[in-house]
Design a protein around this motif. Sequence first.
Motif, PDB file in Angstrom:
ATOM      1  N   TYR A 193      45.591  33.009  -3.457  1.00 46.28           N
ATOM      2  CA  TYR A 193      46.096  32.793  -2.096  1.00 46.28           C
ATOM      3  C   TYR A 193      44.973  32.942  -1.072  1.00 46.28           C
ATOM      4  O   TYR A 193      44.896  32.191  -0.108  1.00 46.28           O
ATOM      5  CB  TYR A 193      47.241  33.755  -1.781  1.00 46.28           C
ATOM      6  CG  TYR A 193      48.439  33.564  -2.680  1.00 46.28           C
ATOM      7  CD1 TYR A 193      48.855  32.297  -3.076  1.00 46.28           C
ATOM      8  CD2 TYR A 193      49.164  34.649  -3.150  1.00 46.28           C
ATOM      9  CE1 TYR A 193      49.942  32.116  -3.902  1.00 46.28           C
ATOM     10  CE2 TYR A 193      50.263  34.477  -3.976  1.00 46.28           C
ATOM     11  CZ  TYR A 193      50.645  33.217  -4.353  1.00 46.28           C
ATOM     12  OH  TYR A 193      51.729  33.039  -5.167  1.00 46.28           O
ATOM     13  N   THR A 231      49.245  23.229  -2.047  1.00 48.20           N
ATOM     14  CA  THR A 231      50.260  23.330  -0.987  1.00 48.20           C
ATOM     15  C   THR A 231      51.223  24.489  -1.243  1.00 48.20           C
ATOM     16  O   THR A 231      51.631  25.170  -0.300  1.00 48.20           O
ATOM     17  CB  THR A 231      51.035  22.004  -0.834  1.00 48.20           C
ATOM     18  OG1 THR A 231      51.631  21.650  -2.073  1.00 48.20           O
ATOM     19  CG2 THR A 231      50.120  20.896  -0.361  1.00 48.20           C
ATOM     20  N   VAL A 232      51.554  24.741  -2.509  1.00 38.30           N
ATOM     21  CA  VAL A 232      52.429  25.877  -2.827  1.00 38.30           C
ATOM     22  C   VAL A 232      51.712  27.194  -2.524  1.00 38.30           C
ATOM     23  O   VAL A 232      52.304  28.109  -1.935  1.00 38.30           O
ATOM     24  CB  VAL A 232      52.897  25.817  -4.301  1.00 38.30           C
ATOM     25  CG1 VAL A 232      53.529  27.124  -4.731  1.00 38.30           C
ATOM     26  CG2 VAL A 232      53.866  24.671  -4.500  1.00 38.30           C
ATOM     27  N   SER A 243      51.629  27.758   1.200  1.00 37.21           N
ATOM     28  CA  SER A 243      52.948  28.159   1.686  1.00 37.21           C
ATOM     29  C   SER A 243      53.233  29.627   1.365  1.00 37.21           C
ATOM     30  O   SER A 243      53.682  30.393   2.225  1.00 37.21           O
ATOM     31  CB  SER A 243      54.013  27.257   1.059  1.00 37.21           C
ATOM     32  OG  SER A 243      55.292  27.699   1.393  1.00 37.21           O
ATOM     33  N   ARG A 244      52.962  30.021   0.136  1.00 34.34           N
ATOM     34  CA  ARG A 244      53.208  31.417  -0.265  1.00 34.34           C
ATOM     35  C   ARG A 244      52.280  32.388   0.466  1.00 34.34           C
ATOM     36  O   ARG A 244      52.693  33.478   0.858  1.00 34.34           O
ATOM     37  CB  ARG A 244      53.042  31.557  -1.772  1.00 34.34           C
ATOM     38  CG  ARG A 244      54.165  30.880  -2.541  1.00 34.34           C
ATOM     39  CD  ARG A 244      53.975  31.001  -4.021  1.00 34.34           C
ATOM     40  NE  ARG A 244      55.047  30.320  -4.734  1.00 34.34           N
ATOM     41  CZ  ARG A 244      55.025  30.067  -6.022  1.00 34.34           C
ATOM     42  NH1 ARG A 244      53.988  30.436  -6.768  1.00 34.34           N
ATOM     43  NH2 ARG A 244      56.036  29.444  -6.587  1.00 34.34           N
ATOM     44  N   ARG A 268      50.943  31.938   3.453  1.00 29.81           N
ATOM     45  CA  ARG A 268      51.430  32.041   4.840  1.00 29.81           C
ATOM     46  C   ARG A 268      52.630  32.976   4.921  1.00 29.81           C
ATOM     47  O   ARG A 268      52.735  33.778   5.861  1.00 29.81           O
ATOM     48  CB  ARG A 268      51.812  30.658   5.358  1.00 29.81           C
ATOM     49  CG  ARG A 268      50.648  29.770   5.650  1.00 29.81           C
ATOM     50  CD  ARG A 268      51.146  28.415   6.146  1.00 29.81           C
ATOM     51  NE  ARG A 268      50.080  27.449   6.219  1.00 29.81           N
ATOM     52  CZ  ARG A 268      50.113  26.242   5.672  1.00 29.81           C
ATOM     53  NH1 ARG A 268      51.189  25.837   5.013  1.00 29.81           N
ATOM     54  NH2 ARG A 268      49.092  25.427   5.782  1.00 29.81           N
ATOM     55  N   ARG A 269      53.543  32.854   3.951  1.00 28.75           N
ATOM     56  CA  ARG A 269      54.733  33.707   3.939  1.00 28.75           C
ATOM     57  C   ARG A 269      54.329  35.177   3.800  1.00 28.75           C
ATOM     58  O   ARG A 269      54.861  36.048   4.496  1.00 28.75           O
ATOM     59  CB  ARG A 269      55.656  33.282   2.791  1.00 28.75           C
ATOM     60  CG  ARG A 269      57.055  33.830   2.930  1.00 28.75           C
ATOM     61  CD  ARG A 269      58.049  33.308   1.887  1.00 28.75           C
ATOM     62  NE  ARG A 269      57.835  31.919   1.538  1.00 28.75           N
ATOM     63  CZ  ARG A 269      57.586  31.487   0.290  1.00 28.75           C
ATOM     64  NH1 ARG A 269      57.529  32.334  -0.716  1.00 28.75           N
ATOM     65  NH2 ARG A 269      57.421  30.210   0.048  1.00 28.75           N
TER      66      ARG A 269
END
Length: 166
Positions: free
Chosen positions: A115, A144-145, A148-149, A151-152
């Motif tokens: 990440y 992209t996954v 997204s993770r 950022r979360r």
Amino acid sequence: MEQEEKKALFQKMLEQEGDRLLRLCTLYLKDGNLAEDAVQESFLRAFQHMDEFRGQAAMATWLTRIAINVCKGYLRSPWHWRRLSSQVLEQLPAPGMPETDDTLPGAVMALSRPYREVILLYYYQQLKAREIAEILHVPLSTVTVRLSRARRQLKEQLKGWYYDEE
């Protein structure tokens, strides 16, 4: 490629990519001195293997991949297993953030390696997801996954600091 042509291309790479690679290596290794060594080694490897560059990706993408591989090698080495304090993070504030606030860089560096890599490449190096996929040798969907993770996770970690949520 002739020697003079090789030297001219190498000089251009140094001028255009040197600061960006130093920033990337510093964030990756969390040590300014070690990052300088990694950048030097990255450029040395690039120069030695310049004839092998096929032009399938941008020169910056190729250099970034070399620098990441060098950094990973440093981190795997028993000599560099130690973890250093976050003094380096204080020297490298996030773009647009006050120099004294290291909350965001600290949160980014606390992410797990997959990440952290995509966040550093996307936001700090301003690469597109497709370029990141090429550099990391993973599918575009994986990038992209991970973004997204990441950022979360950052949103959760920074709740109350940046986001107005409690």
